[in-house]
Design a protein around this motif. Sequence first.
Motif: not given
Length: 317
Positions: A6-10, A22, A24, A26, A59, A61
Motif C-alpha cells: 500500500e502506498t499513501k500519498n507517495l 501523492q 496512493s 494498493s 508519503g 509505503y
Amino acid sequence: MTRILETKNLTKAYGSLKALDQVSISINQGDIYGLIGRNGAGKTSLLKIICGMTRQSAGDYFIFGQASAKLSLANGRIASLIENPGIYPTLNARDHIELRAKALGIKDRNIATKSLNQVGLGQVGKKPVKSFSLGMKQRLGIAMALVGSPDLVLLDEPMNGLDPQGIVEIRQLVQELNATEHVTFMISSHILGELQKLANCFGILEEGRLLGEIDSESLAEKNRDRIELVTNEASRALPVLDSLGLKQYKVVDPRKIYIFEGLNRTGDIALALAKANLPIESINFHSRSLEEYYLSLNREFMATNADQAGEEENEHA
C-alpha cells in the motif's frame, strides 16, 4: 484478502518537478498488478521507491503493513527487475543465480538448478549469457529476482524489445509463477494488449498522478459499449428489436447485429427472439479495450488540466 503493498500519498520531487504526486495504490497478495502510463508518467520512479533504489520525498509505503522506515529490504520480501537485468556477458546463468544467492546469504546448493528450472532455463545454465537471446536474458533476470522466494516481484517493461514469441513466453512465465508459486507481481508495460491478458488489476499514471485503479472484472463491465447478437437471419430480428423499443443498432452482416443501447436487457432480447422462433447462436457483450480505457482517462485528464490552466490565466488577467 491480504494487502501486500500500500502506498499513501507517495511523492518524489526533483527540485520543482514532481515525478510522483501523492500516489496512493494498493495491491493484494496474489495479484498481477499492471502499471500503465506513457514515458515520464512516473512508473519507474514508483517501482524504484518500492524496491529501495531511491527514497520518496513525501508519503510512505507499507509491505504487509510495515512502514518503509522499518522495512528491511534485504529480507527478501521484495525483488525487482528494473530497466535492465544486472548480468555479466562472460558468466553463465548458474553463476548469476549463485552470486545472487550468496548476496542474500542463501546457502542452498540446489538454488541455481531450482531457479533456472522455474523459468525454463534449466538446459542452458552453463552457457555464457552473451549467447542468450533478449527473451532468455529477461528470463534470467526474473530467475535472479525469484532467488529467496520474495512475496512481491516488480518488473519494469519486461516485454520491451521482445519479439512476439518472446512476449508470449514472458506472459506465460509470469502467469505460471503467479499460479503455482503464488508470487505477486507489479508490472509496468507499454504493451497494453498483453498487459490486459496478464494482469487482474491496473493503475494508470499520468504526469506523476494516479488517474485511477480498476480490476479486470470492473474494467470489462464499466467499458461495455454494445451487445453483439448472432442469429441465422439478422433481418428477421430487426422488427423484434423495434418492438422492444431498441433503435440504436447496426446490422454488420447477414447474421450479426450490434446493439448500442439496453445493455441490461439481454434477457428481454433473448426471450423476444425465442417467442418469434428466431434461434440465437450467441449474444455477448463487447467491451472497450484497456488501451481505449487508458486513452479516455488520459483525454479527461488533459481536458481538466487545460480548463484549470485557462481559469488561472483569467485570474491573472
